[in-house]
Design an enzyme around this catalytic site. Sequence first.
Site, short mmCIF file in Angstrom:
data_model
loop_
_atom_site.label_atom_id
_atom_site.label_comp_id
_atom_site.label_asym_id
_atom_site.label_seq_id
_atom_site.Cartn_x
_atom_site.Cartn_y
_atom_site.Cartn_z
N ARG A 9 -49.47 -11.74 -20.38
CA ARG A 9 -49.21 -11.77 -21.96
C ARG A 9 -49.98 -10.73 -22.76
O ARG A 9 -51.36 -10.56 -22.23
CB ARG A 9 -49.45 -13.02 -22.70
CG ARG A 9 -48.43 -14.31 -22.33
CD ARG A 9 -47.11 -13.84 -23.15
NE ARG A 9 -45.93 -14.75 -22.74
CZ ARG A 9 -45.14 -14.51 -21.89
NH1 ARG A 9 -45.41 -13.47 -20.99
NH2 ARG A 9 -44.27 -15.45 -21.53
N ASP A 61 -59.78 -19.47 -12.24
CA ASP A 61 -58.70 -20.47 -12.88
C ASP A 61 -59.50 -21.60 -13.16
O ASP A 61 -59.77 -22.38 -12.11
CB ASP A 61 -57.64 -20.57 -12.39
CG ASP A 61 -56.53 -21.07 -12.95
OD1 ASP A 61 -56.88 -22.25 -13.79
OD2 ASP A 61 -55.30 -20.95 -12.90
N HIS A 84 -41.94 -4.80 -20.35
CA HIS A 84 -41.89 -6.30 -19.87
C HIS A 84 -40.79 -6.46 -18.89
O HIS A 84 -39.84 -7.16 -19.05
CB HIS A 84 -41.55 -7.09 -21.27
CG HIS A 84 -41.82 -8.33 -21.08
ND1 HIS A 84 -42.52 -8.98 -22.39
CD2 HIS A 84 -42.04 -9.26 -20.16
CE1 HIS A 84 -42.89 -10.27 -21.84
NE2 HIS A 84 -42.62 -10.77 -20.40
N LEU A 85 -40.92 -5.81 -17.63
CA LEU A 85 -40.08 -6.05 -16.61
C LEU A 85 -40.29 -7.22 -15.73
O LEU A 85 -39.79 -6.95 -14.53
CB LEU A 85 -39.76 -4.59 -16.02
CG LEU A 85 -39.28 -3.41 -16.87
CD1 LEU A 85 -39.44 -2.03 -16.07
CD2 LEU A 85 -37.91 -3.64 -17.35
N GLY A 86 -41.48 -7.72 -15.88
CA GLY A 86 -41.89 -8.63 -14.73
C GLY A 86 -40.86 -9.63 -14.09
O GLY A 86 -40.97 -9.69 -12.90
N VAL A 126 -49.54 -8.21 -16.37
CA VAL A 126 -48.11 -8.95 -16.42
C VAL A 126 -47.85 -10.25 -16.83
O VAL A 126 -46.95 -10.81 -16.66
CB VAL A 126 -47.44 -8.70 -14.98
CG1 VAL A 126 -47.25 -7.30 -14.51
CG2 VAL A 126 -47.94 -9.67 -13.92
N GLU A 173 -44.16 -6.34 -29.15
CA GLU A 173 -43.24 -5.77 -28.34
C GLU A 173 -42.05 -5.66 -29.16
O GLU A 173 -41.48 -6.50 -29.75
CB GLU A 173 -42.75 -6.80 -27.34
CG GLU A 173 -44.20 -6.91 -26.10
CD GLU A 173 -43.98 -7.62 -24.93
OE1 GLU A 173 -42.67 -8.31 -24.87
OE2 GLU A 173 -44.90 -7.87 -23.98
#
Length: 597
Positions: free
Chosen positions: A285, A224, A333-335, A283, A314
Amino acid sequence: MATSAPRTLRSPFLMTPSLNSRLPLRSAFSVVLRTNRRAVKPLVVVVSAAALDAKPTVLVAEKLGEAGIELLKEFANVDCAYNLSPEELCTKISLCDALIVRSGTKVSREVFESSAGRLKVVGRAGVGIDNVDLSAATEHGCLVVNAPTANTIAAAEHGIALLTAMARNVAQADASIKSGKWQRNKYVGVSLVGKTLAVMGFGKVGSEVARRAKGLGMHVIAHDPYAPADRARAIGVDLVSFDEAIATADFISLHMPLTPATSKILNDGTFAKMKKGVRIVNVARGGVIDEEALVRALDAGIVAQAALDVFTQEPPPKDSKLVQHERVIATPHLGASTMEAQEGVAIEIAEAVVGALKGELAATAVNAPMVPAEVLTELKPYVELAEKLGRLAVQLVAGGSGMKTVKVTYASARAPDDLDTRLLRAMITKGLIEPISSVFVNLVNADFTAKQRGLRITEERISLDGSPETPLDFIQVQVANVESRFASAISEAGEIKVEGRVKDGIPHLTKVGSFEVDVTLEGSIILCRQVDQPGMIGKVGSILGEENVNVSFMSVGRIAPRKQAVMAIGVDDQPSKEALKKIGDVPAIEEFVFLKL
């Protein structure tokens, strides 16, 4: 010429204690009157109701937790309208002051244009804001806020769940046994202990995934470019380059935002650099992975498995080769989809939206300077001071004068890197532009609006000796190359100059031109240049009293006894034209101006 030492006088009739009765008035001759004193106005102001005293309207375009809806209803009219088409959203938005969405609604430039300036805040119930056109939001002065903390743990937990489920073939084994098969040999997994996990994006979610992976006995590295090394070291994580991360990892977990720089960052080229048999969790994009390239990497054995919670489209097409791939685990997309996270996100975004509608400064703003909550608290009175100095300065400019150059000076005992002035500059810009324009200016679009109008604002720091306990000693605003409605506001350098300080948490005007005064910046102000002689305070006070105009503060700054002086009078109400004419007709008053704050 230097001013004489200031004098302070208090009326013997001040019997009611209040905030202002404790203010130290050091810099000028001052009289404080308290008759029917109004409460100090708060900084927060409702800026977006369609009509005076009307509740603002909030459009909730996607499902939001009930706790958040109830919080919104306490302050605003709430319109819950789900599954709107782009055309329907553009039609409804002109009636709304705020919009709340999740990830499924595109808030495009057309939406902001259709709002006709009414939309003041867009709330994204979650972390990612790639479905909101930030450039258009900024140009239209619309604040965009998100809810970055409430679902952090839920997303991190889901990432770990996918990591472990993928390593042990949980989903495939479950489907197999439910179909009546018993295939123990087929679904032999891999261990996590001792494996290297590369966390790509070391923000809130990424760092929480790293903590949990360390607890599973994994060696964790991270990439990062914006992550502080000390925070990584505190968790026991090594920060490495992008190429090193993907080349050495046994598992890769993606936690980066979708930006032009990260779009399809995992592609044929990057897959080719990875260790054969790598396993990938996403998890974040869907767009950060080239999905067709991932299918090719899976087929070639470069990627052994993938666990995906997000997709470029989606929901993905039913015939998606990626979703149907036997070595892919997919979730819809259950994050953030835990009961606790849903309630937390709903409350967090509702609080952010309500605060923004009140005019409060948002710590979760994504298209404005990111200011920590503790800094916002400390700067709050200086923010109010900055805006009001801007409002005073522009009202002192004579009509027809083209205001093009403004210089802002900050005096502080703090180190230069310990005082971020972007927020203060934005509020000065707001004060300068809003009184002479129909444009709504805030910290979001202040710089853009100033540039659009050819207004050049420069900043200067004066370093002071002393304790840095308070962020600023004073703020000074100077407007160059203009004529003034009040000649005494012109400094020796030929510029309109106003200066202010914060005293006991209250903004004060402390200098006009070369004259020192001391008056609280609330209500409105009358500035008078006069011959310094006895009875002037009484004459002006009597005129205002006869008009039932309540005087909150009165301060006189002078060059020397019996010479010229400037009297600053704080009033709660706007005097009538007749009252102002009477003040102007007082023989000793040479000029005066009424300024509305």
